[in-house]
Scaffold this active site. Structure first.
Site, PDB file in Angstrom:
ATOM      1  N   GLY A 115      45.454  48.595  51.944  1.00 16.92           N
ATOM      2  CA  GLY A 115      45.372  49.825  52.715  1.00 16.92           C
ATOM      3  C   GLY A 115      46.733  50.197  53.252  1.00 16.92           C
ATOM      4  O   GLY A 115      47.622  49.346  53.328  1.00 16.92           O
ATOM      5  N   CYS A 166      46.596  42.207  50.282  1.00 16.29           N
ATOM      6  CA  CYS A 166      47.478  43.120  51.017  1.00 16.29           C
ATOM      7  C   CYS A 166      46.969  43.339  52.446  1.00 16.29           C
ATOM      8  O   CYS A 166      47.000  42.423  53.247  1.00 16.29           O
ATOM      9  CB  CYS A 166      47.626  44.424  50.234  1.00 16.29           C
ATOM     10  SG  CYS A 166      48.948  45.494  50.826  1.00 16.29           S
ATOM     11  N   TYR A 167      46.471  44.542  52.783  1.00 14.29           N
ATOM     12  CA  TYR A 167      45.940  44.754  54.132  1.00 14.29           C
ATOM     13  C   TYR A 167      44.772  43.803  54.397  1.00 14.29           C
ATOM     14  O   TYR A 167      44.602  43.307  55.520  1.00 14.29           O
ATOM     15  CB  TYR A 167      45.482  46.202  54.300  1.00 14.29           C
ATOM     16  CG  TYR A 167      45.054  46.534  55.713  1.00 14.29           C
ATOM     17  CD1 TYR A 167      45.976  46.969  56.658  1.00 14.29           C
ATOM     18  CD2 TYR A 167      43.727  46.394  56.115  1.00 14.29           C
ATOM     19  CE1 TYR A 167      45.595  47.261  57.965  1.00 14.29           C
ATOM     20  CE2 TYR A 167      43.331  46.684  57.412  1.00 14.29           C
ATOM     21  CZ  TYR A 167      44.266  47.115  58.333  1.00 14.29           C
ATOM     22  OH  TYR A 167      43.877  47.395  59.629  1.00 14.29           O
ATOM     23  N   HIS A 208      48.836  42.255  44.809  1.00 13.89           N
ATOM     24  CA  HIS A 208      47.641  42.901  44.254  1.00 13.89           C
ATOM     25  C   HIS A 208      47.259  42.271  42.908  1.00 13.89           C
ATOM     26  O   HIS A 208      47.830  42.620  41.868  1.00 13.89           O
ATOM     27  CB  HIS A 208      47.898  44.400  44.053  1.00 13.89           C
ATOM     28  CG  HIS A 208      48.041  45.169  45.324  1.00 13.89           C
ATOM     29  ND1 HIS A 208      46.975  45.740  45.974  1.00 13.89           N
ATOM     30  CD2 HIS A 208      49.137  45.443  46.079  1.00 13.89           C
ATOM     31  CE1 HIS A 208      47.398  46.344  47.069  1.00 13.89           C
ATOM     32  NE2 HIS A 208      48.703  46.180  47.167  1.00 13.89           N
ATOM     33  N   GLU A 237      44.684  42.910  41.221  1.00 12.14           N
ATOM     34  CA  GLU A 237      43.877  43.840  40.430  1.00 12.14           C
ATOM     35  C   GLU A 237      44.703  44.724  39.506  1.00 12.14           C
ATOM     36  O   GLU A 237      44.164  45.319  38.562  1.00 12.14           O
ATOM     37  CB  GLU A 237      43.021  44.720  41.343  1.00 12.14           C
ATOM     38  CG  GLU A 237      43.750  45.785  42.138  1.00 12.14           C
ATOM     39  CD  GLU A 237      44.322  45.309  43.460  1.00 12.14           C
ATOM     40  OE1 GLU A 237      44.561  46.141  44.341  1.00 12.14           O
ATOM     41  OE2 GLU A 237      44.545  44.070  43.605  1.00 12.14           O
ATOM     42  N   ASP A 270      28.886  63.790  32.076  1.00  8.73           N
ATOM     43  CA  ASP A 270      28.007  63.263  33.120  1.00  8.73           C
ATOM     44  C   ASP A 270      26.637  63.924  33.118  1.00  8.73           C
ATOM     45  O   ASP A 270      25.603  63.246  33.129  1.00  8.73           O
ATOM     46  CB  ASP A 270      28.675  63.425  34.489  1.00  8.73           C
ATOM     47  CG  ASP A 270      30.040  62.764  34.548  1.00  8.73           C
ATOM     48  OD1 ASP A 270      30.243  61.775  33.818  1.00  8.73           O
ATOM     49  OD2 ASP A 270      30.903  63.235  35.302  1.00  8.73           O
ATOM     50  N   SER A 271      26.611  65.264  33.100  1.00  8.99           N
ATOM     51  CA  SER A 271      25.303  65.930  33.131  1.00  8.99           C
ATOM     52  C   SER A 271      24.537  65.689  31.842  1.00  8.99           C
ATOM     53  O   SER A 271      23.304  65.602  31.844  1.00  8.99           O
ATOM     54  CB  SER A 271      25.468  67.431  33.383  1.00  8.99           C
ATOM     55  OG  SER A 271      26.109  68.080  32.297  1.00  8.99           O
ATOM     56  N   LYS A 280      33.345  56.342  34.821  1.00  9.73           N
ATOM     57  CA  LYS A 280      33.280  57.257  33.686  1.00  9.73           C
ATOM     58  C   LYS A 280      33.120  56.530  32.352  1.00  9.73           C
ATOM     59  O   LYS A 280      32.305  56.932  31.519  1.00  9.73           O
ATOM     60  CB  LYS A 280      34.531  58.135  33.653  1.00  9.73           C
ATOM     61  CG  LYS A 280      34.598  59.102  32.487  1.00  9.73           C
ATOM     62  CD  LYS A 280      33.553  60.219  32.588  1.00  9.73           C
ATOM     63  CE  LYS A 280      34.031  61.301  33.534  1.00  9.73           C
ATOM     64  NZ  LYS A 280      33.125  62.469  33.550  1.00  9.73           N
TER      65      LYS A 280
END
Length: 530
Positions: free
Chosen positions: A57, A84-85, A170, A172, A228-229, A375
């Site tokens: 953060g 991190c944070y 990090h 990730e 998506d729809s 997605k």
């Protein structure tokens, strides 16, 4: 999702990498969710997580408005990994000290590792990604320092007894070379989890959940033809068939042949009540003389809901009332509209639904089958449901459609020109991407285009065709390489590809006499022109 699903909760402290943490965990085969950082210990217990990850953060732990945690969360006995944070707030909460260092550390750094649980099997020296100025300068009781850099003495610490592990860097991000191995060690060795999460077998679970929720009621969906729809429509079709009403509002601003494709797929392949609203003329009349892009957006969005609710009212009067409104909301939509913007306040996570302008006396219960998925997971689900690749892998497309790819006002002739030119761009670059895939076997080759389209500017240029002078419009080709649209670089297309696009457009599209190629990255530009 099923409450019995073993999951990791990612506490969001406003990290730019929050979504990436959740994705990395899912990629390793464990289900994860992003949650507000201010959950109480009781709220955490009710969610029955198998592990907690505290994100990074931008704040300092000593700032007046700094995100904090319920100290009791650290006493639940649930394994915790902080970055991190997250590393700093754990140290601060448990009695350690965090200081503001004279020298920040940003980007790649050499990490020196001591024998430890978290770094088991990784090199003694490894490259990690740092982004900080504050740092832990004194560890809490029961913790030991297990890694350092030349700038940061306490780059990682652990309390094996409490199963709390933290890093200043990090893991990730891909720039941390052993990041996935570190995450895997935490998930599988520390937490004892197994690889049980997979998108492959998800459809049947979601279909059953939808049937239980909907029962005999009817559901209405605004079907745009986007990924998506379309996946929501396919899911609901499999679950409830003709109880689903798909309203496809054709505003005339889609790409060439797309309305016909959407109607063909959902009226022939899926068992739904498909309503094709031909509103092309109404939209053109409303947009006549409008050149401001924000005004275009407002007109198009407002008219969509008028068209949609007109159908909803008509269909509600012809039998069983419509109880549910389905939406293609995906996980990043919820994160962006709530937790990310509000500092993690759960009460506003679904605030984006307030933007729907319901008419007086109209209300629906909301159903969002994809609201826990990213997605690419949605695309995989669409493939498993039988949607064609042309829909599943449809390029990102702005809600206002071609209205904001026509600079200036809109008329039927400009739409015809842009649709024809854009179709050529997409055809040629589809072929280019296919050739790269055949050569490399990688659908995400470093030279492949992620998004490509044509833009029609509000100018004319002089030219010569045959023996005659022309004064026609130019068209701009935009093609970018990206993975997430946050940043994008212009595609370095081979000259022969660009030449073929140019010659075809000028030869095949009346009204155009010049082709330009946009070579601006994002930033400083955006992908779209308006």
């Amino acid at each position: 999702m099923n409450n019995s699903q073993k999951k990791v909760l990612v506490f969001d402290f406003g990290a730019q990498y929050g979504q990436l943490i959740a994705r990395r965990i899912r990629d390793l085969g464990v289900y994860s969710e992003i949650v507000p950082c201010d959950l109480t210990a009781d709220e955490v217990k009710q969610m029955s997580p198998s592990a907690l990850v505290f994100s990074g953060g931008p704040a300092s732990v000593y700032a007046d408005d700094a995100p904090s945690i319920d100290p009791a969360v650290l006493e639940l006995g649930i394994p915790i990994l902080g970055f991190c944070y997250g590393h700093q707030i754990i140290a601060h909460t448990l009695g350690g000290k965090v200081g503001h260092t004279d020298k920040g550390e940003y980007g790649p750094a050499s990490l020196h590792v001591k024998p430890s649980v978290l770094f088991e099997g990784t090199p003694d020296t490894q490259t990690v990604w740092m982004s900080h100025r504050d740092a832990v300068v004194e560890v809490p009781a029961g913790f030991r320092v297990v890694a350092s850099t030349d700038v940061c003495e306490i780059a990682a610490m652990e309390n094996v007894e409490k199963k709390i592990f933290t890093t200043q860097f990090h893991p990730e991000v891909k720039h941390t070379e052993c990041g996935n191995q570190i995450l895997g060690t935490f998930l599988f060795k520390v937490c004892g989890l197994e690889k049980t999460w997979s998108i492959d077998n998800l459809a049947e679970t979601l279909i059953e959940d939808i049937r239980k929720k909907v029962g005999d009621s009817r559901v209405i969906l605004g079907l745009s033809g986007g990924v998506d729809s379309s996946v929501v429509a396919a899911l609901l079709s499999k679950a409830i068939g003709k109880q689903l009403i798909c309203v496809f509002v054709n505003h005339g601003l889609l790409r060439k042949n797309e309305p016909e494709e959407v109607e063909d797929v959902f009226s022939r392949q899926f068992n739904v009540d498909f309503i094709h609203v031909h509103a092309e003329k109404r939209y053109l009349d409303l947009l006549k003389g409008v050149s401001d892009p924000e005004q275009k957006r407002k007109i198009i969005g407002t008219q969509f809901w008028k068209e949609f609710f007109a159908v909803a009212k008509e269909k509600s009067a012809d039998g069983t009332p419509i109880k549910f409104l389905a939406q293609g909301t995906i996980y990043p939509d919820i994160i962006e509209s709530g937790a990310r913007k509000t500092g993690g306040k759960a009460s506003t996570i679904k605030s984006h639904h307030n933007l729907i302008p319901f008419p007086d006396g109209v209300s629906f219960d909301l159903i969002e089958p994809l609201d826990h998925f990213f997605k690419d997971e949605v695309r995989s689900l669409g493939t498993s449901l039988g949607l064609p690749n042309s829909i599943v892998y449809r390029q990102p497309f702005p809600g206002p459609g071609l209205a904001i790819r026509i600079i200036g006002d809109i008329d039927e002739e400009k739409l015809r020109i842009l649709k024809d030119a854009d179709a050529i761009v997409r055809e040629e670059l589809n072929d280019y991407n296919d050739r790269l895939f055949e050569e490399t076997g990688d659908i995400h080759s470093e030279h492949s285009c992620w998004q490509y389209f044509a833009v029609l500017p509000d100018i004319k240029s002089v030219g010569v065709m045959g023996d005659e002078r022309t004064y026609e419009r130019p068209v701009i080709v935009r093609a970018v390489e990206s993975s997430d649209a946050m940043t994008a670089d212009w595609a370095k297309l081979p000259h022969d590809v660009l030449a073929r696009i140019s010659s075809r457009i000028v030869a095949e599209v009346p009204g155009l006499n010049r082709v330009c190629y946009d070579i601006t990255s994002k930033p400083p530009a955006t992908i779209e022109w308006e």
